[in-house]
Design an enzyme around this catalytic site. Structure first.
Site, PDB file in Angstrom:
ATOM      1  N   GLY A 217       1.039  -1.177   0.135  1.00  0.00           N
ATOM      2  CA  GLY A 217       0.739   0.012  -0.042  1.00  0.00           C
ATOM      3  C   GLY A 217       0.985   1.227  -0.070  1.00  0.00           C
ATOM      4  N   SER A 218       0.357   2.290   0.890  1.00  0.00           N
ATOM      5  CA  SER A 218       0.736   3.983   0.621  1.00  0.00           C
ATOM      6  C   SER A 218       2.502   3.751   1.403  1.00  0.00           C
ATOM      7  CB  SER A 218       0.358   4.658   1.528  1.00  0.00           C
ATOM      8  OG  SER A 218      -1.177   4.889   0.422  1.00  0.00           O
ATOM      9  N   THR A 219       2.779   2.640   1.772  1.00  0.00           N
ATOM     10  CA  THR A 219       4.156   3.079   2.821  1.00  0.00           C
ATOM     11  C   THR A 219       5.042   2.458   1.542  1.00  0.00           C
ATOM     12  OG1 THR A 219       4.126  -0.039   3.586  1.00  0.00           O
ATOM     13  CG2 THR A 219       3.197   1.744   4.480  1.00  0.00           C
ATOM     14  N   LYS A 221       4.979   4.027  -1.144  1.00  0.00           N
ATOM     15  CA  LYS A 221       5.541   5.529  -1.764  1.00  0.00           C
ATOM     16  C   LYS A 221       6.761   6.113  -1.626  1.00  0.00           C
ATOM     17  CE  LYS A 221       0.639   6.539  -2.173  1.00  0.00           C
ATOM     18  NZ  LYS A 221      -0.683   7.507  -1.489  1.00  0.00           N
TER      19      LYS A 221
END
Length: 491
Positions: A217-219, A221
């Site tokens: 997920g967004s980790t 990024k």
């Protein structure tokens, strides 16, 4: 002598010769292999014939040996705080074998390691030296904070904490867990206890910290940002981007929105995008950086290969073959990219350490029963994954995300903290599957160095909460904060 008798004599002679050859082969060629074979009961009797060396955490043994009356296996293993330390120790069972540190360092713990020198009398009598100890890098307070954080939520999940400066592993927690003591013997009761654990739908025997991979997920990024900065896709983290919100995937009519209102993310800078976790900016950054450069950066942090600490970890994956939509999706940690919590801790630690990834290690020292050092681990650089300049720009964005964005729940008074929450969709039908909640973070000391980086995964599948409450900032951040505080108080 007639022909029949002569043939019989020759045949018998050949049989005797074959027997002698086979006996010589077994005694001088295969002897060591047979002596150490797992199914050789004499080996097992010897392994369980004396107290085993211990696994040490924070200066104290978390393992022990007790007698087992009525069995030729004289001693069996017991574990202190077994469920909390099981992801570190593994198990050592008279019937089920051994895993993790109990398995990797079995020879040392049993006394079979050739580096354990006994007395001259032991050599003459054939007595095996006493087992040695395995001294771990685990911080007991950090481990307790990690395990308590997960069990208080009554959640499936994992926590990994690493010292970015050295690569020391400070915490390895996985829930639900198990007590290795309950099946360390060979009785029917022990066998039933193991079968119950093996068949448990919650899979307590699985090590979620480093043996299972999930969409990050967004980790992810933070890695997308590092790749885009390192390869020149993005030069200024404060410059507005061209990425529209919602973002239309290339070669597709699919549009990807954001958790926050799209007007907060439309054409914003990468720093603002990190602050509010704007998908569009990172989708666009990954697409423009390209799959090959994205994969190259991921591999510099450890993706696409197993790590050995010395226990083997599963490999996290950034695929080689991706189309443009697939490449864009990896920018927000979705699509085909997968990672273990251990790998995300490595990424976070590497960025916190100015781009230098240290080789993670779980064992500080191997020592003999007389406390003499058999082997000592020294910190080792694994890779300069990105330049210090790139890493510091990512740090700036992560720290801003904590002070002014979605990572605020990990803030610690008087300490500089960088963090990034994430929510990862998974399964064939994302509407029906509850997403994973992630959080990655690090804390800095006054000298600018970071003594701890943490990755937290929470799988809320069986938790009694609504879908709207599932977020890395809500579920993972408090655990990450508690682990960092435990380390900082000691530093």
């Amino acid at each position: 002598m007639n022909k029949t008798v002569r043939r019989a004599a020759v045949f018998c002679g050949l049989l005797v010769l074959a027997l002698l050859v086979r006996a010589t082969w077994v005694q001088f060629v295969s002897a060591e292999t047979l002596a150490e074979h797992d199914q050789n009961r004499r080996v097992k009797i010897a392994d369980f014939g004396q107290p085993r060396g211990d696994i040490i955490v924070g200066g104290e043994a978390v393992t022990g040996s007790v007698t087992t009356p009525g069995s030729d296996f004289k001693y069996k293993r017991v574990f202190k705080d077994g469920p909390m330390y099981a992801p570190v120790t593994g198990f050592f069972s008279q019937s089920q074998g051994q895993t993790f540190l109990e398995g990797v360092h079995n020879d040392l713990l049993t006394g079979r390691d050739s580096r354990l020198l006994g007395s001259p009398l032991d050599t003459l009598t054939g007595e095996r030296p006493k087992g040695g100890d395995v001294v771990t890098t685990i911080d007991p307070k950090a481990q307790k904070a990690a395990y308590k954080g997960l069990t208080d939520l009554d959640a499936k999940g994992a926590v990994v904490a690493i010292d970015p400066r050295s690569g020391k592993i400070l915490a390895l927690a996985s829930t639900p867990s198990y007590d290795p003591s309950v099946f360390s013997g060979i009785s029917g009761k022990d066998g039933k206890a193991f079968e119950k654990l093996r068949k448990d739908k919650a899979k307590p025997l699985n090590n979620r910290a480093f043996r299972e991979a999930y969409p990050p997920g967004s980790t992810f990024k933070i890695l997308t940002a590092a790749a885009a900065l390192e390869h020149g896709t993005v030069g200024d983290i404060n410059e507005r981007s061209r990425a529209r919100a919602p973002y239309r995937l290339p070669q597709s009519s699919t549009e990807i929105g954001n958790v926050v209102p799209n007007d907060m993310c439309d054409k914003v800078s990468m720093k603002t995008a990190m602050q509010w976790s704007c998908n569009n900016v990172f989708l666009d950054a990954a697409l423009r950086t390209g799959k090959d450069k994205m994969r190259e950066t991921a591999e510099r942090f450890g993706f696409n290969e197993e790590q050995f600490m010395p226990v083997r970890t599963s490999a996290s994956g950034y695929p080689e073959k991706l189309d443009k939509p697939g490449t864009a999706l990896t920018g927000m940690g979705q699509g085909s990219v997968t990672t273990t919590p251990f790998q995300m801790a490595m990424v976070t630690a590497g960025l916190a350490n100015d781009g230098k990834v240290m080789k993670p290690y779980l064992v500080e020292e191997l020592r003999g029963a007389d406390l003499s050092t058999v082997e000592k681990t020294e910190p080792e650089e694994l890779e300069q994954a990105v330049s210090p300049e790139t890493a510091r720009k990512v740090q700036e964005m992560m720290e801003y995300t904590v002070t002014d964005g979605t990572g605020d729940k990990v803030a610690i008074d008087g300490v500089t903290v960088g963090g990034k929450p994430g929510t990862a969709q998974h399964g064939s039908n994302v509407r029906d599957q509850r997403p994973y909640a992630w959080f990655v973070s690090y804390a800095k000391q006054s000298d600018g160095t970071s003594p701890v980086a943490v990755a937290v995964l929470v799988d809320p599948e069986d938790m009694d909460i609504t879908r709207s409450e599932i977020a890395g900032g809500k579920l993972g951040a408090p655990i990450a904060k508690a682990v960092m505080q435990a380390v900082l108080k000691k530093s």
